[in-house]
Design a protein around this motif. Sequence first.
Motif, PDB file in Angstrom:
ATOM      1  N   PHE A 289      73.388  34.014  59.392  1.00 19.39           N
ATOM      2  CA  PHE A 289      73.721  34.749  58.173  1.00 19.39           C
ATOM      3  C   PHE A 289      74.641  35.930  58.445  1.00 19.39           C
ATOM      4  O   PHE A 289      75.413  36.332  57.581  1.00 19.39           O
ATOM      5  CB  PHE A 289      72.453  35.240  57.475  1.00 19.39           C
ATOM      6  N   ALA A 290      74.565  36.506  59.635  1.00 20.46           N
ATOM      7  CA  ALA A 290      75.402  37.664  59.963  1.00 20.46           C
ATOM      8  C   ALA A 290      76.838  37.267  60.297  1.00 20.46           C
ATOM      9  O   ALA A 290      77.737  38.106  60.223  1.00 20.46           O
ATOM     10  CB  ALA A 290      74.788  38.434  61.131  1.00 20.46           C
ATOM     11  N   ASP A 291      77.056  36.023  60.647  1.00 21.99           N
ATOM     12  CA  ASP A 291      78.397  35.553  60.972  1.00 21.99           C
ATOM     13  C   ASP A 291      79.170  35.337  59.674  1.00 21.99           C
ATOM     14  O   ASP A 291      78.775  34.512  58.850  1.00 21.99           O
ATOM     15  CB  ASP A 291      78.303  34.243  61.750  1.00 21.99           C
ATOM     16  N   PRO A 292      80.271  36.061  59.446  1.00 21.41           N
ATOM     17  CA  PRO A 292      80.998  35.968  58.173  1.00 21.41           C
ATOM     18  C   PRO A 292      81.487  34.556  57.843  1.00 21.41           C
ATOM     19  O   PRO A 292      81.444  34.135  56.693  1.00 21.41           O
ATOM     20  CB  PRO A 292      82.182  36.917  58.341  1.00 21.41           C
ATOM     21  N   VAL A 293      81.929  33.812  58.838  1.00 23.68           N
ATOM     22  CA  VAL A 293      82.431  32.456  58.585  1.00 23.68           C
ATOM     23  C   VAL A 293      81.278  31.525  58.239  1.00 23.68           C
ATOM     24  O   VAL A 293      81.328  30.789  57.246  1.00 23.68           O
ATOM     25  CB  VAL A 293      83.217  31.932  59.810  1.00 23.68           C
ATOM     26  N   GLU A 294      80.226  31.556  59.033  1.00 24.99           N
ATOM     27  CA  GLU A 294      79.080  30.674  58.800  1.00 24.99           C
ATOM     28  C   GLU A 294      78.395  30.992  57.476  1.00 24.99           C
ATOM     29  O   GLU A 294      78.020  30.089  56.731  1.00 24.99           O
ATOM     30  CB  GLU A 294      78.077  30.769  59.953  1.00 24.99           C
ATOM     31  N   SER A 295      78.239  32.271  57.170  1.00 30.23           N
ATOM     32  CA  SER A 295      77.558  32.634  55.924  1.00 30.23           C
ATOM     33  C   SER A 295      78.396  32.242  54.709  1.00 30.23           C
ATOM     34  O   SER A 295      77.847  31.891  53.657  1.00 30.23           O
ATOM     35  CB  SER A 295      77.219  34.127  55.895  1.00 30.23           C
ATOM     36  N   MET A 296      79.709  32.239  54.831  1.00 30.64           N
ATOM     37  CA  MET A 296      80.559  31.820  53.718  1.00 30.64           C
ATOM     38  C   MET A 296      80.382  30.331  53.424  1.00 30.64           C
ATOM     39  O   MET A 296      80.431  29.909  52.272  1.00 30.64           O
ATOM     40  CB  MET A 296      82.025  32.151  53.992  1.00 30.64           C
ATOM     41  N   TYR A 297      80.129  29.532  54.468  1.00 25.27           N
ATOM     42  CA  TYR A 297      79.832  28.119  54.245  1.00 25.27           C
ATOM     43  C   TYR A 297      78.562  27.967  53.412  1.00 25.27           C
ATOM     44  O   TYR A 297      78.477  27.115  52.526  1.00 25.27           O
ATOM     45  CB  TYR A 297      79.668  27.366  55.571  1.00 25.27           C
ATOM     46  N   LEU A 298      77.555  28.792  53.695  1.00 26.62           N
ATOM     47  CA  LEU A 298      76.306  28.736  52.935  1.00 26.62           C
ATOM     48  C   LEU A 298      76.523  29.158  51.487  1.00 26.62           C
ATOM     49  O   LEU A 298      75.983  28.548  50.558  1.00 26.62           O
ATOM     50  CB  LEU A 298      75.247  29.616  53.595  1.00 26.62           C
ATOM     51  N   VAL A 299      77.317  30.193  51.285  1.00 31.86           N
ATOM     52  CA  VAL A 299      77.641  30.641  49.929  1.00 31.86           C
ATOM     53  C   VAL A 299      78.381  29.541  49.182  1.00 31.86           C
ATOM     54  O   VAL A 299      78.064  29.220  48.029  1.00 31.86           O
ATOM     55  CB  VAL A 299      78.480  31.942  49.957  1.00 31.86           C
ATOM     56  N   TRP A 300      79.342  28.940  49.824  1.00 31.06           N
ATOM     57  CA  TRP A 300      80.118  27.881  49.181  1.00 31.06           C
ATOM     58  C   TRP A 300      79.234  26.682  48.847  1.00 31.06           C
ATOM     59  O   TRP A 300      79.354  26.084  47.784  1.00 31.06           O
ATOM     60  CB  TRP A 300      81.291  27.476  50.077  1.00 31.06           C
ATOM     61  N   PHE A 301      78.327  26.322  49.751  1.00 36.64           N
ATOM     62  CA  PHE A 301      77.393  25.226  49.497  1.00 36.64           C
ATOM     63  C   PHE A 301      76.539  25.524  48.266  1.00 36.64           C
ATOM     64  O   PHE A 301      76.354  24.657  47.402  1.00 36.64           O
ATOM     65  CB  PHE A 301      76.515  24.981  50.724  1.00 36.64           C
TER      66      PHE A 301
ATOM     67  N   SER B 283      64.815  29.458  65.020  1.00 36.70           N
ATOM     68  CA  SER B 283      64.013  30.682  65.032  1.00 36.70           C
ATOM     69  C   SER B 283      64.596  31.658  64.015  1.00 36.70           C
ATOM     70  O   SER B 283      65.724  31.487  63.543  1.00 36.70           O
ATOM     71  CB  SER B 283      64.032  31.322  66.422  1.00 36.70           C
ATOM     72  N   GLN B 284      63.817  32.680  63.723  1.00 36.32           N
ATOM     73  CA  GLN B 284      64.288  33.689  62.769  1.00 36.32           C
ATOM     74  C   GLN B 284      65.514  34.407  63.317  1.00 36.32           C
ATOM     75  O   GLN B 284      66.457  34.674  62.571  1.00 36.32           O
ATOM     76  CB  GLN B 284      63.182  34.701  62.459  1.00 36.32           C
ATOM     77  N   SER B 285      65.543  34.703  64.591  1.00 32.54           N
ATOM     78  CA  SER B 285      66.702  35.411  65.154  1.00 32.54           C
ATOM     79  C   SER B 285      67.969  34.543  65.090  1.00 32.54           C
ATOM     80  O   SER B 285      69.056  35.052  64.833  1.00 32.54           O
ATOM     81  CB  SER B 285      66.430  35.855  66.590  1.00 32.54           C
ATOM     82  N   GLN B 286      67.834  33.222  65.301  1.00 28.75           N
ATOM     83  CA  GLN B 286      68.991  32.332  65.170  1.00 28.75           C
ATOM     84  C   GLN B 286      69.465  32.265  63.727  1.00 28.75           C
ATOM     85  O   GLN B 286      70.669  32.235  63.460  1.00 28.75           O
ATOM     86  CB  GLN B 286      68.642  30.933  65.675  1.00 28.75           C
ATOM     87  N   LEU B 287      68.522  32.262  62.789  1.00 26.79           N
ATOM     88  CA  LEU B 287      68.877  32.235  61.374  1.00 26.79           C
ATOM     89  C   LEU B 287      69.580  33.536  60.970  1.00 26.79           C
ATOM     90  O   LEU B 287      70.589  33.516  60.266  1.00 26.79           O
ATOM     91  CB  LEU B 287      67.630  32.014  60.520  1.00 26.79           C
ATOM     92  N   GLU B 288      69.072  34.671  61.434  1.00 24.51           N
ATOM     93  CA  GLU B 288      69.703  35.955  61.143  1.00 24.51           C
ATOM     94  C   GLU B 288      71.118  36.011  61.722  1.00 24.51           C
ATOM     95  O   GLU B 288      72.024  36.548  61.093  1.00 24.51           O
ATOM     96  CB  GLU B 288      68.848  37.101  61.690  1.00 24.51           C
ATOM     97  N   LYS B 289      71.289  35.453  62.909  1.00 28.04           N
ATOM     98  CA  LYS B 289      72.618  35.413  63.527  1.00 28.04           C
ATOM     99  C   LYS B 289      73.570  34.562  62.685  1.00 28.04           C
ATOM    100  O   LYS B 289      74.727  34.921  62.481  1.00 28.04           O
ATOM    101  CB  LYS B 289      72.513  34.860  64.946  1.00 28.04           C
TER     102      LYS B 289
END
Length: 136
Positions: free
Chosen positions: A19-31, A11-17
Amino acid sequence: DALSEANFPKSQSQLEKLFADPVESMYLVWFCRLLCAGYIKHNWTERFQYFVTGEYTSAEDYCSKEVEPTSVECGQIQIISLCEHLGVRISVVYLDGNGTGDETLAYSFGPENRSVTMHLLYRPGHYDVIYSNETE
C-alpha cells in the motif's frame, strides 16, 4: 497455476509495504474503480441513473468520465457502488466545511449488519483511512 505462484502479501508488513508503494497502490485504486464502474453499469437503470447529475448520455459515458479515470475524485456514488458490490460498510467523516460550526458530517454506506466498518476521513481531494485504537 499462475495464481498459486503469484507473490501475494503474506503478512501485515508486506501488505503495508504494498500500500505504501505509489505504483502498486495505484493499481489497487484502479482495480476498485473498475469494480465500481462494472457495478454501476450493471445497476444503472434501477439504482444509479436518477442520482447522477450532469449531461451524461449513459452509464458508460458517466463511468468513463467520473469513475474510471484515476485523476477524478471519488464521490458518494462510487463509494455506495463499492460498498454494495463488495458487501462492506464504510463510514466517512467529512472535513469539507459543510458541517455547522465545529461539527463534522459523517455518513455510513453499505450493509448495516457488518461486524467491521472501514472508517475514512475525507478532506477535499483526498480520503484517509482512520484506524481505531480498539482491539477486537
